[in-house]
Design a protein around this motif. Sequence first.
Motif, PDB file in Angstrom:
ATOM      1  N   ILE A  82       0.837  -1.200   0.000  1.00 29.39           N
ATOM      2  CA  ILE A  82       0.000   0.000   0.000  1.00 29.39           C
ATOM      3  C   ILE A  82       0.870   1.246   0.000  1.00 29.39           C
ATOM      4  N   ALA A  83       1.922   1.229   0.797  1.00 33.44           N
ATOM      5  CA  ALA A  83       2.848   2.367   0.804  1.00 33.44           C
ATOM      6  C   ALA A  83       3.540   2.509  -0.544  1.00 33.44           C
ATOM      7  N   GLU A  84       3.993   1.398  -1.103  1.00 38.18           N
ATOM      8  CA  GLU A  84       4.698   1.442  -2.388  1.00 38.18           C
ATOM      9  C   GLU A  84       3.801   1.972  -3.504  1.00 38.18           C
ATOM     10  N   ALA A  85       2.514   1.667  -3.432  1.00 43.35           N
ATOM     11  CA  ALA A  85       1.585   2.121  -4.463  1.00 43.35           C
ATOM     12  C   ALA A  85       1.266   3.608  -4.356  1.00 43.35           C
ATOM     13  N   GLY A  86       1.699   4.248  -3.278  1.00 47.44           N
ATOM     14  CA  GLY A  86       1.567   5.694  -3.181  1.00 47.44           C
ATOM     15  C   GLY A  86       0.421   6.217  -2.344  1.00 47.44           C
ATOM     16  N   TYR A  87      -0.071   5.405  -1.431  1.00 53.71           N
ATOM     17  CA  TYR A  87      -1.172   5.831  -0.568  1.00 53.71           C
ATOM     18  C   TYR A  87      -0.648   6.393   0.752  1.00 53.71           C
TER      19      TYR A  87
ATOM     20  N   GLY B 117       5.556   2.352  10.774  1.00 55.82           N
ATOM     21  CA  GLY B 117       6.756   1.679  10.291  1.00 55.82           C
ATOM     22  C   GLY B 117       6.798   1.569   8.780  1.00 55.82           C
ATOM     23  N   TYR B 118       5.645   1.740   8.135  1.00 54.03           N
ATOM     24  CA  TYR B 118       5.577   1.701   6.669  1.00 54.03           C
ATOM     25  C   TYR B 118       5.296   3.086   6.085  1.00 54.03           C
ATOM     26  N   GLY B 119       5.350   4.090   6.935  1.00 53.93           N
ATOM     27  CA  GLY B 119       5.065   5.444   6.475  1.00 53.93           C
ATOM     28  C   GLY B 119       3.595   5.705   6.214  1.00 53.93           C
ATOM     29  N   LEU B 120       2.738   4.913   6.846  1.00 55.12           N
ATOM     30  CA  LEU B 120       1.303   5.029   6.643  1.00 55.12           C
ATOM     31  C   LEU B 120       0.609   5.577   7.883  1.00 55.12           C
ATOM     32  N   ALA B 121      -0.475   6.289   7.656  1.00 53.12           N
ATOM     33  CA  ALA B 121      -1.319   6.753   8.750  1.00 53.12           C
ATOM     34  C   ALA B 121      -2.512   5.810   8.898  1.00 53.12           C
TER      35      ALA B 121
END
Length: 290
Positions: free
Chosen positions: A24-29, A51-55
């Motif tokens: 999900i992070a890699e796809a740009g979300y 840890g994955y840069g996601l909220a």
Amino acid sequence: MKVDLGCGQITWRGVPEEKVLADIAEAGYAGAPLSAHGGRTAEQIARIWGGYGLAPAPGYFGGDFWQEDRHEEYVAQAREQARISSELGVSEIYVSAGGFNATTRSGRTRRDVAAHATPDDALPDKEFAQLVRTVDAIARATLEFGVRSCYHNHVGTFVETEDEIERLLAAVDPEVLFLGPDTGHLAWAGVDVVEFTRRHAERIKTAHLKDIDIAVRDRGRAEGWDYSTFEKNAIWTEVGHGDVDFATVFALLDRAGFAGWLIVETDVTQRETPLESAAISRDNLRALGV
């Protein structure tokens, strides 16, 4: 329109969570729906997602809300999920009734009659009234934590058709219960997504972005398919590859001052990987300015 764009995890059925969040992070979300399963605390969720840069994005709360003996249980569970959401700075929660496998007066389940339910497949008035009472109580409980309950329509449930959705919305104060519609499930149920959005734009505080192939929907309704048969025949497409008019939907939400989370989901993809699916939807939304 100020949007936080997230991606739902459903496309990655059976895939370890770390792979899902990384994709999900890699796809740009910017985020993914929070999950407190297993007794996770808000701190643990924030650490894992971060840890994955996601909220953490708005999570989901479902149940058989027409069952009177479970009323207090559902309200307590919703209150706890709202507390966790609030601690994470998430101000919405999707609320949705079930019904997939409940036998209706017709002798069929709502899963059997996906997108072609009749009045005999609806909840009886007494049970629908209980559903309203429980949803109202859940919405009031989550507001105690500053979290808005946003009703989430879904094919295969007892709040699927336009009449069922409108009946529920009319029964609960719009300052108590908000909307978190699913564009794909609206279209699959035969609801005009643009007109629904126009009618309820002020009440929509978050949404699931799904797209469908209308030709598949129409064929399945004519042939009386069940839920699984629609999916096997590729009802779902990536966002922007189906027939939902997202450009107009976004314009209507923008005009209404929408500011919040939009969550992309393709329940079943025909692409080689969920990552490819998620990236296609992201690119198509970027082209629409989202």
